[in-house]
Enzyme design. Structure first.
Site, PDB file in Angstrom:
ATOM      1  N   LYS A  65      69.600  39.768  40.124  1.00 50.38           N
ATOM      2  CA  LYS A  65      69.249  38.728  41.404  1.00 50.38           C
ATOM      3  C   LYS A  65      68.081  37.721  41.097  1.00 50.38           C
ATOM      4  CE  LYS A  65      71.271  39.355  43.987  1.00 50.38           C
ATOM      5  NZ  LYS A  65      72.649  38.880  44.275  1.00 50.38           N
TER       6      LYS A  65
ATOM      7  N   HIS B   7      72.177  42.384  32.121  1.00 49.77           N
ATOM      8  CA  HIS B   7      70.827  42.794  32.583  1.00 49.77           C
ATOM      9  C   HIS B   7      69.856  43.497  31.951  1.00 49.77           C
ATOM     10  CE1 HIS B   7      71.985  40.816  36.405  1.00 49.77           C
ATOM     11  NE2 HIS B   7      72.496  41.380  36.743  1.00 49.77           N
TER      12      HIS B   7
ATOM     13  N   PHE C 249      75.603  25.343  47.354  1.00 50.80           N
ATOM     14  CA  PHE C 249      75.337  26.765  47.677  1.00 50.80           C
ATOM     15  C   PHE C 249      76.542  26.811  48.584  1.00 50.80           C
ATOM     16  CE2 PHE C 249      74.126  29.712  51.146  1.00 50.80           C
ATOM     17  CZ  PHE C 249      73.554  30.604  50.659  1.00 50.80           C
TER      18      PHE C 249
END
Length: 326
Positions: free
Chosen positions: A63, A139, A260
């Site tokens: 995130k 990640h 976005f």
């Protein structure tokens, strides 16, 4: 005032009660990193994963702008092939350790209607078999990346994206409620984040291990806040990293693609189908969207003063002395 949660026992209890489910039974700690216990099944395969010099890796703590960065990097490396970008991002740019996070093999007997591809059942094998040049998301912290990458035996291009830890925590909370079956409240989640009891934590060392390698010729270190403030310049920087040149019009076209509004409505990157699939399982009972707000400083509206103080103290201790600022 919410009660203080300090001990490992308190945190482990929250993790077990609020963040285990039908596809995640528990957690383990590997080299100081918190991971779902299924990691043990894949540790050797990840360690020995054959890296290629022409790979492109996007690495990050969860995130921090990963999906945005993936889409930007894929488009740059593929000469703005917007038609090719209509293919779902996880297929173009697979998440290496996805199968560590989600064990769908235990769910299939109860959900025979779910026809799951290898990408979900064994993401490492799927990634391994991709044709070159492969685009790979992970990640995992630097210490748990495949051996050939850590040692420098192979030198793929590595793009790392980092984000202010407070905004990271807020975004990770909403993500875990929507996508990973977290059932606790935000206060508990903050304590888990600060107590290094979430998947891929600790956040601080995750960022710093790449920050100290930012001058390596095959590593590009980006900040989410810079992308929000001046995407044009970040695109220029990323284009140069790939030894490519884009015109002003091309850069603006990519900026529009990465806006976005476009990312949020783009089915190739917004994980709509994944969310629908997850909602078939009892662990998921919340509504929301994968691409949620994208705002900077959203922590100001979400965090208590005491939690902000703890974050600020850690940011000063961990980052300021190393000239890393958000």
């Amino acid at each position: 005032m919410a009660p203080q949660i300090e001990s490992n026992n308190d945190l482990n209890k929250i993790l077990q009660e609020k963040f285990t489910n039908e596809f995640r039974k528990g957690y383990t700690t590997v080299k100081g990193v918190c991971l779902p216990n299924r990691y043990d099944e894949f540790a050797g395969v990840i360690e020995d994963f054959e890296v290629r010099d022409d790979d492109v890796w996007v690495c990050s703590f969860p995130k921090t702008g990963t999906t945005w960065t993936q889409e930007m990097i894929w488009c740059i490396a593929n000469n703005l092939n917007f038609e090719g970008a209509k293919v779902r991002l996880p297929e173009r740019f697979p998440f290496l350790e996805y199968s560590v996070l989600f064990d769908y093999t235990t769910i299939l007997p109860r959900h025979p209607e779910m026809k799951l591809p290898q990408l979900l059942l064994d993401s490492i094998e799927y990634t391994k078999n991709k044709a070159s040049p492969r685009f790979i998301k992970t990640h995992l912290p630097f210490t748990l990346l495949p051996r050939q990458l850590r040692t420098g035996e192979k030198k793929p291009k590595v793009i790392y994206v980092a984000r202010n830890p407070k905004d990271t925590c807020v975004s990770y909370y909403y993500h875990c409620r929507l996508m990973e079956g977290y059932r606790g409240d935000f206060n508990h989640f903050c304590h888990l984040f600060l107590g290094e009891k979430l998947s891929f934590a600790p956040y601080w060392e995750h960022v710093l291990d790449f920050w100290k390698r930012r001058t390596d010729s095959n590593i590009l270190f980006l900040k989410y806040e810079d992308m929000k403030a001046d995407l044009y310049t970040v695109i220029e920087k990323s284009t140069a990293f790939f030894d490519k040149i884009m015109s002003d019009d091309q850069t603006k076209a990519l900026m529009q693609h990465l806006s976005f509004a476009n990312m949020k409505s783009n089915p190739a990157v917004n994980y709509e189908e994944h969310i629908k699939m997850n909602k078939q399982m009892k662990s998921f009972n919340v509504d929301g969207e994968f691409i949620r707000s994208g705002k900077v400083d959203q922590w100001k509206e979400e965090m208590s003063e005491s939690v902000i103080e703890r974050f600020d103290k850690l940011m000063k201790e961990k980052f300021s002395s190393r000239n890393l600022y958000f």
